[in-house]
Write an enzyme that holds these catalytic residues in place. Sequence first.
Site, PDB file in Angstrom:
ATOM      1  N   GLU A  38       0.853  -1.195   0.000  1.00 50.71           N
ATOM      2  CA  GLU A  38       0.000   0.000   0.000  1.00 50.71           C
ATOM      3  C   GLU A  38       0.891   1.250   0.000  1.00 50.71           C
ATOM      4  O   GLU A  38       1.958   1.267   0.631  1.00 50.71           O
ATOM      5  CB  GLU A  38      -0.863  -0.041   1.261  1.00 50.71           C
ATOM      6  CG  GLU A  38      -1.790   1.139   1.487  1.00 50.71           C
ATOM      7  CD  GLU A  38      -2.522   1.033   2.826  1.00 50.71           C
ATOM      8  OE1 GLU A  38      -3.542   1.707   2.990  1.00 50.71           O
ATOM      9  OE2 GLU A  38      -2.064   0.255   3.706  1.00 50.71           O
ATOM     10  N   LYS A 109      -9.549   2.538  -1.867  1.00 49.63           N
ATOM     11  CA  LYS A 109      -9.787   1.855  -0.601  1.00 49.63           C
ATOM     12  C   LYS A 109     -11.123   2.251   0.013  1.00 49.63           C
ATOM     13  O   LYS A 109     -11.378   3.427   0.288  1.00 49.63           O
ATOM     14  CB  LYS A 109      -8.639   2.180   0.354  1.00 49.63           C
ATOM     15  CG  LYS A 109      -8.626   1.396   1.658  1.00 49.63           C
ATOM     16  CD  LYS A 109      -7.358   1.726   2.419  1.00 49.63           C
ATOM     17  CE  LYS A 109      -7.229   0.921   3.706  1.00 49.63           C
ATOM     18  NZ  LYS A 109      -5.973   1.247   4.421  1.00 49.63           N
ATOM     19  N   CYS A 142      -5.227  -3.298   2.391  1.00 55.06           N
ATOM     20  CA  CYS A 142      -4.944  -3.272   3.823  1.00 55.06           C
ATOM     21  C   CYS A 142      -6.186  -3.497   4.698  1.00 55.06           C
ATOM     22  O   CYS A 142      -6.694  -4.609   4.755  1.00 55.06           O
ATOM     23  CB  CYS A 142      -4.232  -1.972   4.179  1.00 55.06           C
ATOM     24  SG  CYS A 142      -3.274  -2.088   5.719  1.00 55.06           S
TER      25      CYS A 142
END
Length: 264
Positions: A38, A109, A142
């Site tokens: 990330e 995300k 993540c």
Amino acid sequence: MRVGYYQYHPEFGAPKRNLEKVIDSLDGVDADIIVLPELAFTGYFFEDRDELHELAEDVSESIIVEGLTRLCKNNKYYLVVGFAELCKGRLYNTALLIGPSGLLHLYRKLHLFNTEKEYFNPGDTPLKTIEIRGAKIGVMICFDWVFPEVARSLALLGADLICHPSNLVLTYCQKAMFTRSLENSVYSITANRTGKEIRPRGELLFTGQSQIVGPKGELIANSNSDEEAVAIFDIDLSDARNKFITENNNLFTDRRPEFYAPMV
């Protein structure tokens, strides 16, 4: 299919040097898909939105995207990389799927972690899969790991492999990905970073331990908490496409969504 990850320690605020490091480390690697962490080029622990804005790039004008496209073209593989994206004044924690022809897909995300909420905009891209060399690829980032709906949605969309760029700091995140792979019968690649960032707001220690997990929850490869490493392994996609637990139980056809209303 040959898949893997590159675990390393990005230097905060140095995207050009980080790009050079990635190119030096991955040029000549024999693979189909490689996953990077990330925010793989900027670092992670931003002081505020202004600092992030200075480092983020528009994908259409990005030296990172240009450099990675050349790398993919020269080596005939695909990369999934974390990226700080600037788009029409908004800032996203994004993952890019890049191949020899350039940018193929971006995912923003959905689930922002802790201080990310202060400087990133929430993701707004639908979950989807992309076909690469006969494999259907899904992408999550993540902290998406803690929401099983993300991996399940990608699996229901046909994902054989979930690519998971990460900057993990909690000690138990990697363990959850064993379950995500098992409960969906998919491969997963978690590419985490190493090192520590000491910043005005404090310090973060990243846990490394990148890994490739198989459809039965088996560990295929992993690295330790602080090594910089490229790991590439062969996987059999047919194992991810077999959704039977027993001859009478199928992970997907046994679902009873009419009873899952509280989830939505």
